[in-house]
Design an enzyme around this catalytic site. Structure first.
Site, short mmCIF file in Angstrom:
data_model
loop_
_atom_site.label_atom_id
_atom_site.label_comp_id
_atom_site.label_asym_id
_atom_site.label_seq_id
_atom_site.Cartn_x
_atom_site.Cartn_y
_atom_site.Cartn_z
N TRP A 166 0.80 -1.22 0.00
CA TRP A 166 0.00 0.00 0.00
C TRP A 166 0.84 1.28 0.00
O TRP A 166 0.31 2.36 -0.25
CB TRP A 166 -0.90 0.02 1.22
CG TRP A 166 -0.15 -0.32 2.48
CD1 TRP A 166 -0.07 -1.54 3.09
CD2 TRP A 166 0.69 0.57 3.24
NE1 TRP A 166 0.78 -1.47 4.17
CE2 TRP A 166 1.24 -0.20 4.31
CE3 TRP A 166 1.01 1.92 3.14
CZ2 TRP A 166 2.10 0.36 5.25
CZ3 TRP A 166 1.87 2.46 4.09
CH2 TRP A 166 2.40 1.69 5.12
N ASN A 167 2.13 1.17 0.31
CA ASN A 167 2.85 2.43 0.58
C ASN A 167 3.25 3.19 -0.68
O ASN A 167 3.45 4.40 -0.64
CB ASN A 167 4.06 2.16 1.48
CG ASN A 167 5.06 1.20 0.87
OD1 ASN A 167 4.75 0.48 -0.07
ND2 ASN A 167 6.27 1.21 1.40
N PRO A 191 -3.01 -5.62 -6.43
CA PRO A 191 -2.59 -4.54 -5.53
C PRO A 191 -3.10 -4.78 -4.11
O PRO A 191 -4.04 -5.56 -3.91
CB PRO A 191 -3.24 -3.31 -6.14
CG PRO A 191 -4.47 -3.82 -6.80
CD PRO A 191 -4.11 -5.19 -7.33
N ALA A 192 -2.54 -4.09 -3.13
CA ALA A 192 -2.98 -4.20 -1.75
C ALA A 192 -4.44 -3.76 -1.64
O ALA A 192 -4.88 -2.83 -2.33
CB ALA A 192 -2.10 -3.34 -0.84
N SER A 245 6.51 -7.22 3.16
CA SER A 245 7.30 -7.62 4.33
C SER A 245 8.05 -8.92 4.09
O SER A 245 7.63 -9.77 3.28
CB SER A 245 6.35 -7.82 5.52
OG SER A 245 5.48 -8.90 5.24
N GLU A 266 11.17 -7.99 -3.04
CA GLU A 266 11.63 -6.71 -2.46
C GLU A 266 11.01 -6.64 -1.08
O GLU A 266 9.82 -6.36 -0.94
CB GLU A 266 11.14 -5.55 -3.33
CG GLU A 266 11.82 -5.44 -4.66
CD GLU A 266 13.29 -5.07 -4.53
OE1 GLU A 266 14.02 -5.19 -5.50
OE2 GLU A 266 13.70 -4.66 -3.42
N LEU A 267 11.79 -6.90 -0.05
CA LEU A 267 11.21 -7.16 1.26
C LEU A 267 11.56 -6.05 2.27
O LEU A 267 11.89 -4.94 1.90
CB LEU A 267 11.67 -8.53 1.74
CG LEU A 267 11.37 -9.68 0.76
CD1 LEU A 267 11.91 -11.00 1.27
CD2 LEU A 267 9.88 -9.77 0.46
N CYS A 300 10.47 1.13 2.80
CA CYS A 300 11.38 0.07 3.23
C CYS A 300 12.82 0.56 3.26
O CYS A 300 13.70 -0.15 3.73
CB CYS A 300 11.28 -1.10 2.28
SG CYS A 300 11.60 -0.56 0.62
N GLU A 397 11.68 -3.09 12.03
CA GLU A 397 11.39 -1.93 11.20
C GLU A 397 10.18 -1.20 11.77
O GLU A 397 9.13 -1.78 11.99
CB GLU A 397 11.05 -2.47 9.82
CG GLU A 397 10.89 -1.47 8.74
CD GLU A 397 10.67 -2.19 7.41
OE1 GLU A 397 9.94 -3.19 7.38
OE2 GLU A 397 11.25 -1.73 6.43
N1 LIG Z 1 11.57 -3.84 -0.17
C1 LIG Z 1 10.63 -3.00 -0.60
O1 LIG Z 1 10.73 -2.37 -1.66
C2 LIG Z 1 9.41 -2.81 0.23
C3 LIG Z 1 9.17 -3.51 1.40
N2 LIG Z 1 8.03 -3.28 2.15
C4 LIG Z 1 7.87 -3.93 3.45
O2 LIG Z 1 6.48 -4.36 3.63
C5 LIG Z 1 6.02 -3.97 4.94
C6 LIG Z 1 4.97 -2.92 4.85
O3 LIG Z 1 4.11 -3.20 3.81
P1 LIG Z 1 2.85 -4.15 4.06
O4 LIG Z 1 1.91 -3.91 2.96
O5 LIG Z 1 2.31 -4.06 5.44
O6 LIG Z 1 3.48 -5.58 3.90
P2 LIG Z 1 2.71 -6.96 3.75
O7 LIG Z 1 3.80 -7.87 3.45
O8 LIG Z 1 1.79 -7.25 4.87
O9 LIG Z 1 1.76 -6.80 2.45
C7 LIG Z 1 2.33 -6.64 1.20
C8 LIG Z 1 1.35 -7.17 0.16
O10 LIG Z 1 1.21 -8.57 0.35
C9 LIG Z 1 -0.18 -8.92 0.53
N3 LIG Z 1 -0.24 -10.08 1.40
C10 LIG Z 1 -0.25 -10.12 2.74
N4 LIG Z 1 -0.27 -11.40 3.16
C11 LIG Z 1 -0.28 -12.19 2.05
C12 LIG Z 1 -0.32 -13.60 1.80
N5 LIG Z 1 -0.34 -14.50 2.81
N6 LIG Z 1 -0.32 -14.04 0.52
C13 LIG Z 1 -0.30 -13.17 -0.50
N7 LIG Z 1 -0.26 -11.82 -0.34
C14 LIG Z 1 -0.26 -11.34 0.92
C15 LIG Z 1 -0.78 -7.67 1.11
O11 LIG Z 1 -2.17 -7.66 0.87
P3 LIG Z 1 -3.14 -6.78 1.80
O12 LIG Z 1 -2.44 -5.50 2.08
O13 LIG Z 1 -4.37 -6.62 0.99
O14 LIG Z 1 -3.36 -7.59 3.03
C16 LIG Z 1 -0.07 -6.60 0.31
O15 LIG Z 1 -0.66 -6.47 -0.96
C17 LIG Z 1 7.21 -3.48 5.64
O16 LIG Z 1 7.89 -4.53 6.29
C18 LIG Z 1 8.11 -2.92 4.53
O17 LIG Z 1 9.47 -2.87 4.87
C19 LIG Z 1 7.06 -2.42 1.75
C20 LIG Z 1 7.26 -1.73 0.57
C21 LIG Z 1 8.45 -1.83 -0.24
O1 LIG Z 2 8.12 0.53 -1.22
C1 LIG Z 2 9.10 1.16 -0.93
O2 LIG Z 2 9.43 1.43 0.22
C2 LIG Z 2 9.92 1.62 -2.07
O3 LIG Z 2 10.63 0.54 -2.64
C3 LIG Z 2 10.88 2.67 -1.61
S1 LIG Z 2 11.38 3.63 -2.93
O4 LIG Z 2 11.54 2.79 -4.14
O5 LIG Z 2 10.31 4.63 -3.15
O6 LIG Z 2 12.63 4.19 -2.48
#
Ligand SMILES: NC(=O)C1=CN([C@@H]2O[C@H](COP(=O)(O)OP(=O)(O)OC[C@H]3O[C@@H](n4cnc5c(N)ncnc54)[C@H](OP(=O)(O)O)[C@@H]3O)[C@@H](O)[C@H]2O)C=CC1
Ligand SMILES: O=C(O)[C@H](O)CS(=O)(=O)O
Length: 493
Positions: A166-167, A191-192, A245, A266-267, A300, A397
């Site tokens: 969602w971010n 999408p989320a 995550s 990308e976690l 992230c 985090e």
């Molecule tokens: N490395 C990167 O570029 C990024 C990493 N992150 C990390 O993600 C976290 C924050 O984002 P957040 O959205 O809360 O992360 P989540 O991992 O909870 O959710 C990410 C996506 O995965 C979906 N999802 C959740 N559980 C499942 C499952 N069991 N099976 C399939 N899909 C699933 C969510 O759906 P729904 O939301 O509808 O539940 C959402 O669309 C933080 O830890 C952050 O660091 C976030 C953005 C970028």
């Molecule tokens: O989802 C995120 O946090 C992004 O990957 C960070 S960035 O790409 O906007 O730096």
């Protein structure tokens, strides 16, 4: 919570047709088979801004099958042809930047200025990979025997599926769908549930740009796990790309193992931000502000731990406090807001937990530290001092507007502390001695290193982490490799 006035999003749009609430399935705009919908909430006001089609596995399977059919003609077109469609998509995204930003802010909360920036950031991936579409090169290799001619070609991997957070509801999809379409893949995006409207608006524009029927689908659903299982278990899907995550990344890797599926992950992150005593202090404060408070700390790659060398610790803390106290917290739809609300109550609980842990273990709140007077999920931008490695924030985090300041004495000590995490996405440090810069940039165990900068995100650079922050890279010419398979051809003449 700000006054419960309705967001009334549609009336603010120049092109209200961009506010789509049906899913985009194989070129058709559809409701769920059972007619189900889920609510999309404006986190700043708490009101329902849309009721969106709530699809399940059956609809997802149809989208995957359609992508498998449509991708073949799409891949048979020249790279130049695909590039022209992506260029048109890029142009349409930028022409509609304001509407796309309004939709994004309404569903996610980030201030309009940041949302405009995200639209340009997301569009830059479409522009970049449209250009890369014309440069998917192979190679010839001198034969190992006189009658052998060796060549290597690279072909689209097939149907790719994405799950995004969602971010960054526009840019995280763009960073995945653009390289996939550039090489001729089929693509199904989920999408989320918090932020589906941005993805649907992107699909409206993709259709207008000429992305052929079936090549792209956007599956909106409140049932993340169900859709994820369909992506992981459906043998047609050959590529899963996920941003979110680490916890969910592990689930998806386990689920997709039976298909031996190619995965990009990308976690989570836990970025250290290190300020050495030879740094430009004002530049370091500015960099910390950018890295920590961008997207209200909900990225992230945000600084999660700020390490300051002892000799400048107090001066840095006071300068940072002064800068933080100038931030305006408000509705993202109101011009002048620097920080919007956090995405949900769970996010507020997380930052409160980290703050109370720090204080309980001897740290101090320098500024902020509480829910904001706007109510709801608004939170005061916060700085804490006296933070130590035994506190939760050193390993978890925060994903919120909280800057924890750790004090350190030596280069060796801070490198050890910075690397003491299962994560390895982004890190940052400020220094001016070239020897120190060289040693530190090589010693930090991260996929991305910001040196004298707090902003590292760009479509031209390979974005991704090491350790448990992920697999693969997105953006740059490297980013296209994840959507290609390499084929070795041995011709006997
Ligand atoms: N490395 C990167 O570029 C990024 C990493 N992150 C990390 O993600 C976290 C924050 O984002 P957040 O959205 O809360 O992360 P989540 O991992 O909870 O959710 C990410 C996506 O995965 C979906 N999802 C959740 N559980 C499942 C499952 N069991 N099976 C399939 N899909 C699933 C969510 O759906 P729904 O939301 O509808 O539940 C959402 O669309 C933080 O830890 C952050 O660091 C976030 C953005 C970028
Ligand atoms: O989802 C995120 O946090 C992004 O990957 C960070 S960035 O790409 O906007 O730096």
């Amino acid at each position: 919570m700000l006054d419960h006035q309705s967001t009334d999003l549609k009336s603010r749009l120049k092109d209200p047709s961009l506010l789509e609430t049906r899913a985009y399935l194989a070129g058709e705009w559809v409701g769920a088979d059972d007619g189900a919908t889920f609510d999309v909430i404006n986190p700043a006001r708490g009101d329902v801004i849309a009721k969106v089609a709530d699809l399940g596995r059956a609809e997802t399977a149809r989208a995957i099958a359609a992508a498998d059919t449509a991708r073949r003609d799409w891949a048979a077109r020249t790279g130049k042809d695909r590039a022209a469609v992506l260029r048109k998509w890029y142009e349409l995204m930028m022409e509609n930047q304001e509407d796309l930003a309004l939709i994004l802010t309404a569903e996610m909360g980030k201030p309009l200025a940041e949302a405009r920036g995200e639209i340009a950031y997301g569009a830059s991936f479409v522009e970049w990979f449209g250009e890369e579409a014309k440069r998917v090169y192979g190679e010839t290799i001198p034969g190992h025997q006189p009658d052998k001619r060796i060549s290597v070609i690279r072909q689209p991997i097939g149907v790719a599926a994405s799950i995004t957070p969602w971010n960054f509801p526009n840019a995280m999809i763009a960073r995945k769908v653009a390289p996939a379409l550039a090489v001729g893949c089929g693509f199904v995006a989920r999408p989320a549930a918090e932020t589906p409207l941005s993805a649907l608006a992107m699909a409206v524009l993709a259709e207008r740009a000429g992305v052929p029927t079936g090549v792209l689908s956007v599956i909106t659903s409140s049932r993340a796990s169900d859709i994820g299982k369909e992506f992981c278990e459906n043998p047609i899907v050959r590529k899963l790309t996920f941003t979110g995550s680490t916890e969910v990344g592990r689930i998806l890797l386990r689920q997709s193992a039976d298909q031996v599926m190619k995965c990009s992950m990308e976690l989570g992150g836990n970025a250290p931000f290190i300020v050495f005593d030879d740094a430009d202090l004002d530049a370091a404060v500015q960099g910390a502000m950018m890295s920590k408070y961008r997207n209200n700390g909900q990225t992230c790659v945000c600084a999660n731990r700020i390490y300051v060398q002892a000799g400048i610790y107090d001066a840095f803390a006071q300068k940072l406090k002064a800068a933080v106290e100038k931030l305006n917290v408000g509705d993202g739809l109101a011009e002048g807001s620097d920080l919007g609300p956090l995405i949900n109550e769970e996010a507020v609980t997380k930052i409160e937990d980290h703050i109370s842990d720090i204080v309980a273990k001897g740290g101090q709140v320098l500024t902020g530290g509480r829910r904001h007077g706007n109510g709801g999920t608004f939170f005061e931008p916060t700085v804490l001092t006296g933070v130590t490695q035994d506190m939760k924030v050193a390993q978890e985090e925060t994903f919120g507007p909280m800057a924890p300041l750790f004090r350190f004495d030596t280069e060796e000590e801070v490198i050890a502390h910075a690397n003491d995490t299962i994560f390895g996405l982004a890190c940052y440090f400020y220094a001016r001695d070239i020897g120190r810069i060289t040693r530190v940039q090589e010693a930090l165990e991260y996929g991305i290193v910001g040196v004298n900068t707090g902003l590292i995100s760009s479509e031209v650079a390979p974005f991704g982490g090491v350790k448990q922050s992920g697999l693969g890279r997105e953006g740059s010419h490297h980013g296209i490799d994840d959507y290609l398979e390499m084929k070795y051809i041995c011709l006997s003449v």
